[in-house]
Design a protein around this motif. Sequence first.
Motif, PDB file in Angstrom:
ATOM      1  N   ASN A 186     -17.213  14.559   2.254  1.00 21.38           N
ATOM      2  CA  ASN A 186     -18.453  13.817   2.025  1.00 21.38           C
ATOM      3  C   ASN A 186     -18.405  12.441   2.679  1.00 21.38           C
ATOM      4  O   ASN A 186     -19.436  11.882   3.047  1.00 21.38           O
ATOM      5  CB  ASN A 186     -18.712  13.655   0.521  1.00 21.38           C
ATOM      6  N   TRP A 187     -17.196  11.895   2.822  1.00 20.95           N
ATOM      7  CA  TRP A 187     -17.080  10.576   3.434  1.00 20.95           C
ATOM      8  C   TRP A 187     -17.526  10.606   4.889  1.00 20.95           C
ATOM      9  O   TRP A 187     -18.220   9.703   5.356  1.00 20.95           O
ATOM     10  CB  TRP A 187     -15.642  10.078   3.337  1.00 20.95           C
ATOM     11  N   VAL A 226     -14.726   8.305  -3.220  1.00 18.74           N
ATOM     12  CA  VAL A 226     -14.164   9.462  -2.507  1.00 18.74           C
ATOM     13  C   VAL A 226     -12.659   9.308  -2.241  1.00 18.74           C
ATOM     14  O   VAL A 226     -12.117   9.910  -1.329  1.00 18.74           O
ATOM     15  CB  VAL A 226     -14.909   9.737  -1.178  1.00 18.74           C
ATOM     16  N   ASP A 281     -11.946  13.424   1.510  1.00 20.00           N
ATOM     17  CA  ASP A 281     -13.158  14.095   1.049  1.00 20.00           C
ATOM     18  C   ASP A 281     -14.152  14.172   2.215  1.00 20.00           C
ATOM     19  O   ASP A 281     -14.514  13.162   2.808  1.00 20.00           O
ATOM     20  CB  ASP A 281     -13.758  13.293  -0.109  1.00 20.00           C
TER      21      ASP A 281
END
Length: 250
Positions: A73-74, A121, A71
């Motif tokens: 976002n990580w 995530v 992901d």
Amino acid sequence: MFGLATLPDAPANALRLLELLPRIGAADCQESVIDLFWQVLRMIGAGSGVFVSAIRDHATRTSVRSLTACDLNWTVEYSRLDWPEHDPWLRYAMDSQSPVLGDELKLRPDEQEFIRRAAAVGFSSSVVVPAPSCFGASRVGVLILGSPNPGFFAGDAFPMIKLVARELAMELHEWLLKAIRDDLLERSQIKPEEVELLRYEAAGHTSKMIAAALNTKPRTVDCWFQRVTTKLNAPDRRTAMRIARLYGLI
């Protein structure tokens, strides 16, 4: 639970893994590495993967780079929240060499939030795989395999996971170290003769000894070193030599 062991054509997939893994270290760009990273993850049934490299080139400075197949976002969170200071995976790799299940790590209080966010995530279950180097904690790599399913990597398949994960970690480590070295060369614009100068320093030669070898004056050698330390953003020639060694220039 381990994907490779449960596939109907396991021998063929094992051969495919043996073909994919060496291609990682030889890849010509980061996009190719990430694509190969994803392919290996899918073959072993993992949903996510991260490789982190940390180089402590000065007492107060650590350079962190990563390759992520997870992901996105990580990646943003890791940088924004200064996660390297609270990363139990990286901390484990600085002191250990054996792969371990993430659930077996002894967490510090400041690392609890890191693990909570990692689980959100895709790392509810994880395998932490150090990629050691000859520089100890000064240059460390660590691979993390992740799954959103708790307990995914536990059980009888773990020995096979370790075999694949160790090789994957070292291939990713090799590729990223080359990329980091090339980035430093481009950023610093250091010349081959300046790298050679740092080799003399690594060998313990004084300015007088280097001057004799190069048929010049010690003061000239000192000026050369001053230029090199500026290029490498180092406080002195000894630190410049250490940076050159950590980044694979010498």
